[in-house]
Motif scaffolding. Sequence first.
Motif, PDB file in Angstrom:
ATOM      1  N   ILE A  77       0.818  -1.222   0.000  1.00 46.06           N
ATOM      2  CA  ILE A  77       0.000   0.000   0.000  1.00 46.06           C
ATOM      3  C   ILE A  77       0.855   1.278   0.000  1.00 46.06           C
ATOM      4  N   PRO A  78       1.920   1.346   0.829  1.00 47.13           N
ATOM      5  CA  PRO A  78       2.752   2.560   0.781  1.00 47.13           C
ATOM      6  C   PRO A  78       3.326   2.816  -0.621  1.00 47.13           C
ATOM      7  N   VAL A  79       3.711   1.747  -1.328  1.00 41.38           N
ATOM      8  CA  VAL A  79       4.244   1.908  -2.686  1.00 41.38           C
ATOM      9  C   VAL A  79       3.135   2.352  -3.641  1.00 41.38           C
ATOM     10  N   ALA A  80       1.967   1.724  -3.506  1.00 39.42           N
ATOM     11  CA  ALA A  80       0.823   2.097  -4.355  1.00 39.42           C
ATOM     12  C   ALA A  80       0.436   3.562  -4.122  1.00 39.42           C
ATOM     13  N   GLU A  81       0.525   4.012  -2.870  1.00 36.87           N
ATOM     14  CA  GLU A  81       0.221   5.416  -2.565  1.00 36.87           C
ATOM     15  C   GLU A  81       1.237   6.334  -3.249  1.00 36.87           C
ATOM     16  N   LYS A  82       2.541   5.958  -3.152  1.00 38.86           N
ATOM     17  CA  LYS A  82       3.604   6.798  -3.728  1.00 38.86           C
ATOM     18  C   LYS A  82       3.466   6.940  -5.228  1.00 38.86           C
ATOM     19  N   CYS A  83       3.033   5.888  -5.910  1.00 41.11           N
ATOM     20  CA  CYS A  83       2.968   5.992  -7.363  1.00 41.11           C
ATOM     21  C   CYS A  83       1.548   6.276  -7.852  1.00 41.11           C
ATOM     22  N   GLY A  84       0.674   6.663  -6.939  1.00 44.79           N
ATOM     23  CA  GLY A  84      -0.652   7.146  -7.350  1.00 44.79           C
ATOM     24  C   GLY A  84      -1.633   6.059  -7.767  1.00 44.79           C
ATOM     25  N   LEU A  85      -1.341   4.799  -7.388  1.00 44.17           N
ATOM     26  CA  LEU A  85      -2.222   3.704  -7.811  1.00 44.17           C
ATOM     27  C   LEU A  85      -3.246   3.296  -6.759  1.00 44.17           C
ATOM     28  N   MET A  86      -3.148   3.884  -5.556  1.00 39.83           N
ATOM     29  CA  MET A  86      -4.054   3.439  -4.483  1.00 39.83           C
ATOM     30  C   MET A  86      -5.523   3.731  -4.786  1.00 39.83           C
ATOM     31  N   PRO A  87      -5.845   4.901  -5.390  1.00 46.58           N
ATOM     32  CA  PRO A  87      -7.269   5.115  -5.698  1.00 46.58           C
ATOM     33  C   PRO A  87      -7.850   4.000  -6.576  1.00 46.58           C
ATOM     34  N   GLU A  88      -7.045   3.520  -7.513  1.00 46.86           N
ATOM     35  CA  GLU A  88      -7.530   2.474  -8.411  1.00 46.86           C
ATOM     36  C   GLU A  88      -7.714   1.148  -7.670  1.00 46.86           C
ATOM     37  N   ILE A  89      -6.739   0.799  -6.844  1.00 47.64           N
ATOM     38  CA  ILE A  89      -6.845  -0.435  -6.054  1.00 47.64           C
ATOM     39  C   ILE A  89      -8.026  -0.334  -5.092  1.00 47.64           C
ATOM     40  N   GLY A  90      -8.148   0.835  -4.455  1.00 45.41           N
ATOM     41  CA  GLY A  90      -9.244   1.054  -3.505  1.00 45.41           C
ATOM     42  C   GLY A  90     -10.602   0.821  -4.146  1.00 45.41           C
ATOM     43  N   ARG A  91     -10.759   1.310  -5.372  1.00 40.74           N
ATOM     44  CA  ARG A  91     -12.061   1.143  -6.042  1.00 40.74           C
ATOM     45  C   ARG A  91     -12.349  -0.318  -6.375  1.00 40.74           C
ATOM     46  N   ILE A  92     -11.294  -1.052  -6.732  1.00 39.20           N
ATOM     47  CA  ILE A  92     -11.482  -2.483  -6.998  1.00 39.20           C
ATOM     48  C   ILE A  92     -12.000  -3.172  -5.734  1.00 39.20           C
ATOM     49  N   VAL A  93     -11.349  -2.871  -4.609  1.00 39.11           N
ATOM     50  CA  VAL A  93     -11.703  -3.496  -3.333  1.00 39.11           C
ATOM     51  C   VAL A  93     -13.114  -3.078  -2.895  1.00 39.11           C
ATOM     52  N   ILE A  94     -13.388  -1.789  -2.957  1.00 34.59           N
ATOM     53  CA  ILE A  94     -14.684  -1.279  -2.498  1.00 34.59           C
ATOM     54  C   ILE A  94     -15.818  -1.870  -3.352  1.00 34.59           C
ATOM     55  N   ALA A  95     -15.622  -1.908  -4.654  1.00 39.36           N
ATOM     56  CA  ALA A  95     -16.670  -2.439  -5.528  1.00 39.36           C
ATOM     57  C   ALA A  95     -16.915  -3.927  -5.252  1.00 39.36           C
ATOM     58  N   LYS A  96     -15.834  -4.697  -5.133  1.00 37.03           N
ATOM     59  CA  LYS A  96     -15.993  -6.133  -4.832  1.00 37.03           C
ATOM     60  C   LYS A  96     -16.710  -6.325  -3.507  1.00 37.03           C
ATOM     61  N   ALA A  97     -16.284  -5.569  -2.484  1.00 33.63           N
ATOM     62  CA  ALA A  97     -16.850  -5.729  -1.138  1.00 33.63           C
ATOM     63  C   ALA A  97     -18.327  -5.354  -1.133  1.00 33.63           C
ATOM     64  N   ILE A  98     -18.678  -4.272  -1.800  1.00 29.67           N
ATOM     65  CA  ILE A  98     -20.082  -3.833  -1.829  1.00 29.67           C
ATOM     66  C   ILE A  98     -20.949  -4.863  -2.559  1.00 29.67           C
ATOM     67  N   HIS A  99     -20.436  -5.410  -3.651  1.00 27.31           N
ATOM     68  CA  HIS A  99     -21.233  -6.416  -4.363  1.00 27.31           C
ATOM     69  C   HIS A  99     -21.439  -7.680  -3.523  1.00 27.31           C
ATOM     70  N   GLU A 100     -20.404  -8.072  -2.789  1.00 33.26           N
ATOM     71  CA  GLU A 100     -20.537  -9.246  -1.937  1.00 33.26           C
ATOM     72  C   GLU A 100     -21.555  -8.987  -0.823  1.00 33.26           C
ATOM     73  N   ALA A 101     -21.443  -7.808  -0.186  1.00 35.81           N
ATOM     74  CA  ALA A 101     -22.376  -7.478   0.894  1.00 35.81           C
ATOM     75  C   ALA A 101     -23.811  -7.388   0.384  1.00 35.81           C
ATOM     76  N   ALA A 102     -23.966  -6.896  -0.848  1.00 37.88           N
ATOM     77  CA  ALA A 102     -25.309  -6.816  -1.434  1.00 37.88           C
ATOM     78  C   ALA A 102     -25.895  -8.218  -1.616  1.00 37.88           C
ATOM     79  N   ASP A 103     -25.033  -9.178  -1.977  1.00 36.49           N
ATOM     80  CA  ASP A 103     -25.491 -10.573  -2.094  1.00 36.49           C
ATOM     81  C   ASP A 103     -25.935 -11.117  -0.738  1.00 36.49           C
ATOM     82  N   TRP A 104     -25.128 -10.873   0.295  1.00 34.16           N
ATOM     83  CA  TRP A 104     -25.521 -11.326   1.644  1.00 34.16           C
ATOM     84  C   TRP A 104     -26.870 -10.719   2.004  1.00 34.16           C
ATOM     85  N   ASN A 105     -26.966  -9.429   1.729  1.00 34.17           N
ATOM     86  CA  ASN A 105     -28.189  -8.697   2.084  1.00 34.17           C
ATOM     87  C   ASN A 105     -29.407  -9.313   1.397  1.00 34.17           C
ATOM     88  N   ARG A 106     -29.271  -9.600   0.109  1.00 33.47           N
ATOM     89  CA  ARG A 106     -30.371 -10.206  -0.657  1.00 33.47           C
ATOM     90  C   ARG A 106     -30.720 -11.599  -0.146  1.00 33.47           C
TER      91      ARG A 106
END
Length: 279
Positions: A77-106
């Motif tokens: 993560i510190p390296v990803a932050e330094k080279c500006g890639l953390m926003p992209e990784i974060g969105r991958i994680v957030i989207a996956k997590a939200i979709h999984e939680a939506a499945d649990w919810n359903r």
Amino acid sequence: AKKQGGGSFSFFSEELRRELDHRKQLEHDIRIAISEKEFQVYFQPQVSLSNGSISGIEALVRWTHAERGAIAPGEFIPVAEKCGLMPEIGRIVIAKAIHEAADWNRDGIAFGRLAVNVSGSELREPDFDAFLFDTLQKAGLPPEKLSLEIVESVILDDEKTGIAAKLRHIRAAGVHLELDDFGTGYASLSHVNPNEIDRLKIDRRFVQKINENGDNTKIVRAITELARGLGISIVAEGAETEAELNSLMALGCDQVQGYSIAFPMPQEKAREWLVARAP
Ligand code: C2E
Ligand code: CA
Ligand code: CA
Ligand code: CA
């Protein structure tokens, strides 16, 4: 490379070069990992100490490198932050997590609230709030089922960068906000406002060996009393033993997360855990 005089300086510079090579290599591998979809999400439950019910579940990024195997978030993560890639990784994680939680919810599987970690660089993206609302809507997860874990320093970084306004907007939609790693930053107290924050998360450095360490006991007691006085809920992270759980309970801590309850788990395992735990 520069010509060097002293032996010690040239040794230092050799170290530095290796360090830079390592970072360059890691940066290169992170880019590949993004395109090859190597980032996964693990989930770690949080339970209420008063009745054992599930109060939440934290999404944590995981990366299995094709040659090196698992690489810890603390390394990449510190390296990803330094080279500006953390926003992209974060969105991958957030989207996956939200979709999984939506499945649990359903599927009627109780998980309390899904908690995702959001760093300053992610929040500073101009369209972070739009991304979040769009993802929730596409997945079909109500905003009330989501919580953002944000470290204090990012909250302090407020008006100029527009982060404070963005967070108010996100919270107004029903998403919870919490202060992560609480107690490790600075100017904490002035930023604990029940009109802006829903939960404090006590960092694991104060939780581990709390039963043996008098200073940790005092710190956790003070934070717990502060939170109770303000009507903010509190979760302790990193409880590894029964003795730590008992101390936290005696101090009046609301919720706990840690190896003593469950390790972070891949999504199928997390689902099974949630189903088995349901009343
Ligand atoms: P954090 O937000 O403080 O997360 C808690 C860390 O403690 C996690 O480490 C978790 O696996 C670990 N942990 C939980 N229970 C225990 C326990 O009982 N004992 C011990 N020793 N450790 C425990 P992890 O997964 O390695 O993540 C490290 C940090 O990386 C996180 O610290 C967070 O700051 C960051 N991070 C992880 N995933 C994401 C993500 O998706 N986005 C962002 N922005 N940051 C993330
Ligand atoms: Ca966290
Ligand atoms: Ca953290
Ligand atoms: Ca922490």
